[in-house]
Design an enzyme around this catalytic site. Structure first.
Site, PDB file in Angstrom:
ATOM      1  N   SER A 132       0.846  -1.191   0.000  1.00  0.00           N
ATOM      2  CA  SER A 132       0.000   0.000   0.000  1.00  0.00           C
ATOM      3  C   SER A 132       0.880   1.238   0.000  1.00  0.00           C
ATOM      4  O   SER A 132       2.085   1.163   0.290  1.00  0.00           O
ATOM      5  CB  SER A 132      -0.897   0.008   1.249  1.00  0.00           C
ATOM      6  OG  SER A 132      -1.569   1.239   1.405  1.00  0.00           O
ATOM      7  N   TYR A 186      -2.654  -1.191  10.095  1.00  0.00           N
ATOM      8  CA  TYR A 186      -2.569  -1.304   8.632  1.00  0.00           C
ATOM      9  C   TYR A 186      -1.161  -0.982   8.169  1.00  0.00           C
ATOM     10  O   TYR A 186      -0.584  -1.688   7.329  1.00  0.00           O
ATOM     11  CB  TYR A 186      -3.585  -0.354   8.003  1.00  0.00           C
ATOM     12  CG  TYR A 186      -3.796  -0.558   6.533  1.00  0.00           C
ATOM     13  CD1 TYR A 186      -4.582  -1.606   6.056  1.00  0.00           C
ATOM     14  CD2 TYR A 186      -3.224   0.305   5.594  1.00  0.00           C
ATOM     15  CE1 TYR A 186      -4.786  -1.787   4.694  1.00  0.00           C
ATOM     16  CE2 TYR A 186      -3.421   0.131   4.242  1.00  0.00           C
ATOM     17  CZ  TYR A 186      -4.204  -0.911   3.789  1.00  0.00           C
ATOM     18  OH  TYR A 186      -4.401  -1.087   2.435  1.00  0.00           O
TER      19      TYR A 186
END
Length: 276
Positions: free
Chosen positions: A135, A148
């Site tokens: 990401s 995350y």
């Protein structure tokens, strides 16, 4: 994004083995591929279940006789402060986002190597590739996204190390780490969170989900095509979206205090928006 990848690959004539934890979504994807002259198998799978991932890999080999690519794409999000998150919430994110990638890579890498070796023995030239989805948040850390961030930074380190090992081995298999920015997927709607982020001046509940969704602007179909091009060109990493490219540049210029720079830039942008 996984569905978009499947459709692009089907158009290219690739046989597909699809997995998803959601059986309805999985069946819908399969139905969208019926007009293509390919073999498609589907499996309901929780990528956090190590034994299930290995069983799936074996069934894929049995059904398709070879494997050339694996796309480790499953992901979930959690919005919470570090202090406000429970250990079980952190484990939920890591089990799917990181360990799911590890299990998929470990289960399929030997099969991909064997498939490449067999093709060479048969006089064909085939390569193998592992595509792991990290990401933008695997490049920069953000408040409320510690779990995350941790999972996606881990995917990045794992994949970059894997790629170096594969290059040294000269085995015909490589790996690419993908760093998408805000992609229009269902990740915001399925995210978990708690009210601890109110301590950061952030909205909670539905407001947090709406804010998360505003960040997701890049079309998933276009993102899938960028991923396939990156794999075809054997890129070590791939940034998707202008947001990913800009924030990555900020991190490179201000490696120690990019967080402060981004925070101030966000505040200025909000003020300008308010004045409008």
């Amino acid at each position: 994004m996984g569905r978009a990848l499947a459709i692009h690959l089907a158009k290219m004539g690739c046989h597909l083995a699809l997995s998803d934890i959601n059986p309805e979504e999985l069946t819908q994807t399969q139905e969208m591929l019926v007009d293509y002259d390919i073999k498609t198998t589907i499996t309901v799978l929780d990528v956090a279940d190590k034994e299930a991932v290995y069983e799936w890999a074996n069934s894929v080999m049995a059904d398709h006789n070879k494997v050339n690519f694996i796309f480790n794409n499953a992901g979930v999000a959690l919005y919470s402060t570090v202090e406000g998150s429970s250990i079980s919430e952190l484990e939920w994110v890591m089990d799917i986002n990181f360990w799911g990638v590890v299990y998929g890579t470990k289960a399929f890498l030997p099969l991909i190597k064997n498939s490449v070796n067999q093709s060479q023995a048969d006089g064909a030239v085939e390569n193998g590739h592992i595509i792991n989805i990290s990401s933008l948040f695997g490049l920069t850390a953000q408040p409320s996204q510690s779990a995350y961030n941790a999972s996606k930074f881990a995917v990045r380190g794992f994949t970059e190390s894997l790629r170096q090992e594969l290059n040294i081995q000269c085995c015909g298999v490589s790996a690419t780490c993908i760093h998408p920015g805000g992609i229009k997927t269902n990740i915001a709607n399925s995210a978990r969170g708690n009210d601890s982020i109110s301590e950061l001046g952030m909205g909670t509940g539905d407001k947090a989900i709406r804010s998360f969704n505003k960040f997701l602007k890049f079309d998933a179909d276009d993102a899938a095509w960028v991923i396939l091009q990156a794999a075809a060109n054997d890129q070590s990493r791939c940034l998707i979206g202008n947001d990913a490219k800009v924030i990555d540049a900020v991190q490179r210029i201000f490696p120690s205090n990019y967080g402060t720079v981004l925070y101030r830039a966000t505040k200025i942008a909000r003020r300008l928006k308010t004045k409008r």
